[in-house]
Write an enzyme that holds these catalytic residues in place. Structure first.
Site, PDB file in Angstrom:
ATOM      1  CE  LYS A  81      -3.615   2.746   0.796  1.00 20.17           C
ATOM      2  NZ  LYS A  81      -4.276   3.269  -0.414  1.00 20.17           N
ATOM      3  CG  ASN A 105     -10.141   3.571  -3.893  1.00 14.88           C
ATOM      4  OD1 ASN A 105      -9.545   4.414  -3.220  1.00 14.88           O
ATOM      5  ND2 ASN A 105      -9.680   3.111  -5.049  1.00 14.88           N
ATOM      6  CG  ASN A 135       2.623   2.653  -4.446  1.00 17.28           C
ATOM      7  OD1 ASN A 135       2.464   3.764  -3.951  1.00 17.28           O
ATOM      8  ND2 ASN A 135       2.072   2.308  -5.583  1.00 17.28           N
ATOM      9  CB  CYS A 166      -3.382   8.827  -5.445  1.00 10.43           C
ATOM     10  SG  CYS A 166      -4.817   8.702  -4.342  1.00 10.43           S
ATOM     11  CE  LYS A 200      -1.241   1.773  -9.460  1.00 11.51           C
ATOM     12  NZ  LYS A 200      -1.635   1.042  -8.262  1.00 11.51           N
ATOM     13  CG  ASN A 227      -3.839   4.628  -9.604  1.00 12.56           C
ATOM     14  OD1 ASN A 227      -4.836   4.100  -9.103  1.00 12.56           O
ATOM     15  ND2 ASN A 227      -2.886   5.157  -8.874  1.00 12.56           N
ATOM     16  N   GLY A 252     -11.467  -2.600 -11.166  1.00 12.39           N
ATOM     17  CA  GLY A 252     -12.217  -3.832 -11.423  1.00 12.39           C
ATOM     18  C   GLY A 252     -12.454  -4.051 -12.915  1.00 12.39           C
TER      19      GLY A 252
END
Ligand code: SIN
Length: 340
Positions: A81, A105, A135, A166, A200, A227, A252
């Site tokens: 994480k 999320n 990460n 993010c 990422k 991401n 997903g």
């Protein structure tokens, strides 16, 4: 497929005391290539992976919970994480929600901070027996540099993954939406950290290829993509967004086609090896990402549906290769044929 709902799996990782026991998968080591078995090993940015299936950041915490279920050494790799310089409580709830074919999320990088990570979590993670990728995320370039420098001094870490993407924190996307900033932060990190550096990247851009090229120019050793996709859910009766923060990141199966296209386009434009991420739930999904040009993949949201997803997919990939007469999984990388 139903995704996990009604439980903040990021904050209270898993209540595994309630999970029934499951036989531990066979421990397969890198050097053990059995006769007539397909060779699942891949080399990624100089790291020898026992197979191309890693678990994605933010879906496996720091490995402790799942280590109670199976032997983590079967994994191609484990990505922690995201770690930041200071501890973070993350965003207020509600911050996860199931959607059709996926989940949203808006965790907001909840984590214990680098000091606690190095002191308490890393020693346990080193026992996992699979390649470990840490990460990290920062609010500015200085944060990324400081984090990478500290992580790079630690033994037992295979690579650093920079979370440049993010969508759930202020400025979280800046380093993967502005190519100059992408290049600059990676260049700065490379000066202080000798471990391989993976960038990422975010799909929430007009051209992910341009950002990937900037990462390559900055000296990245690999790309992790994609991401989550910025998304939203609305409670019609309440006439309000479901997530407290309004928007979140969609992951997903719903995003797999987006991820495949991003990997494929990028693989045509850069020389860097790519880890494909986005909606991988089966061995066939893995093969699709390899054909598109990824050299490895990360399984993410599927871990919330079934914590045994990754070992099942690894076994499934071996079976797929046997059925299809593929001796080396690495032969599949970039092997997609073009439509005439
Ligand atoms: C989060 O903690 O908000 C998820 C991590 C990410 O989207 O990079």
């Amino acid at each position: 497929m139903r995704y996990v709902a009604h439980m903040d799996v990021f904050a209270v990782p898993f209540l595994f005391d309630t999970v029934p026991s499951h036989p531990k998968p066979h421990r397969r080591t890198m050097t053990e290539s059995r006769p007539n078995e397909p060779d699942l090993r891949v080399s990624f940015a100089g790291i020898e992976l026992p197979n191309p299936i890693l678990v994605a950041s933010g879906t496996f915490a720091y490995g402790q919970e799942v280590a109670r279920l199976y032997d983590l050494s079967v994994l191609g790799g484990l990505v922690s994480k995201t770690i930041t310089r200071e501890p973070r409580a993350g965003n207020p709830p509600p911050r996860i929600m199931e959607t059709v074919g996926g989940m949203l999320n808006s965790i907001g990088l909840q984590n214990p901070g680098i000091d606690a990570f190095l002191a308490e979590y890393l020693p346990v993670l080193r026992e996992a027996g699979c390649p470990l990728i840490v990460n990290v995320a920062g609010e500015d370039a200085e944060d990324f540099v400081a984090l990478a420098e500290r992580v790079g001094r630690e033994p037992g870490i295979a690579a650093v993954e920079l979370n440049l993407s993010c969508p759930n924190v202020a400025g979280g996307l800046d380093f993967s939406t502005k190519p100059q900033e992408t290049e600059g932060v990676i260049r700065a990190v490379k000066q202080v950290c000798s471990l391989p550096i993976f960038a990422k990247l975010s799909p929430n851009v007009t051209s992910i290829v341009e950002v990937a090229q900037a990462a390559e120019a900055g000296g990245a050793d690999g790309l992790s993509m994609i991401n989550t996709v910025v998304g939203m859910a609305i409670d019609a009766k309440k006439r309000r967004p479901v997530l407290a923060r309004g928007t979140g990141g969609l992951s997903g199966s719903a995003i797999k086609p987006v991820a495949l296209a991003a990997v494929w386009r990028t693989s045509q434009a850069v020389k860097l090896p790519i880890i494909g991420i986005g909606g991988i739930t089966s061995a066939t999904d893995v093969v699709e990402f390899l054909l598109a040009g990824a050299s490895a993949v990360q399984v993410g949201t599927a871990n919330f549906v079934d914590p045994w997803s990754a070992p099942k997919i690894i076994d499934g990939l071996a079976a797929w290769c046997r059925d299809e007469g593929v001796d080396r999984v690495s032969d599949l990388v970039g092997a997609m044929k073009t439509n005439a």
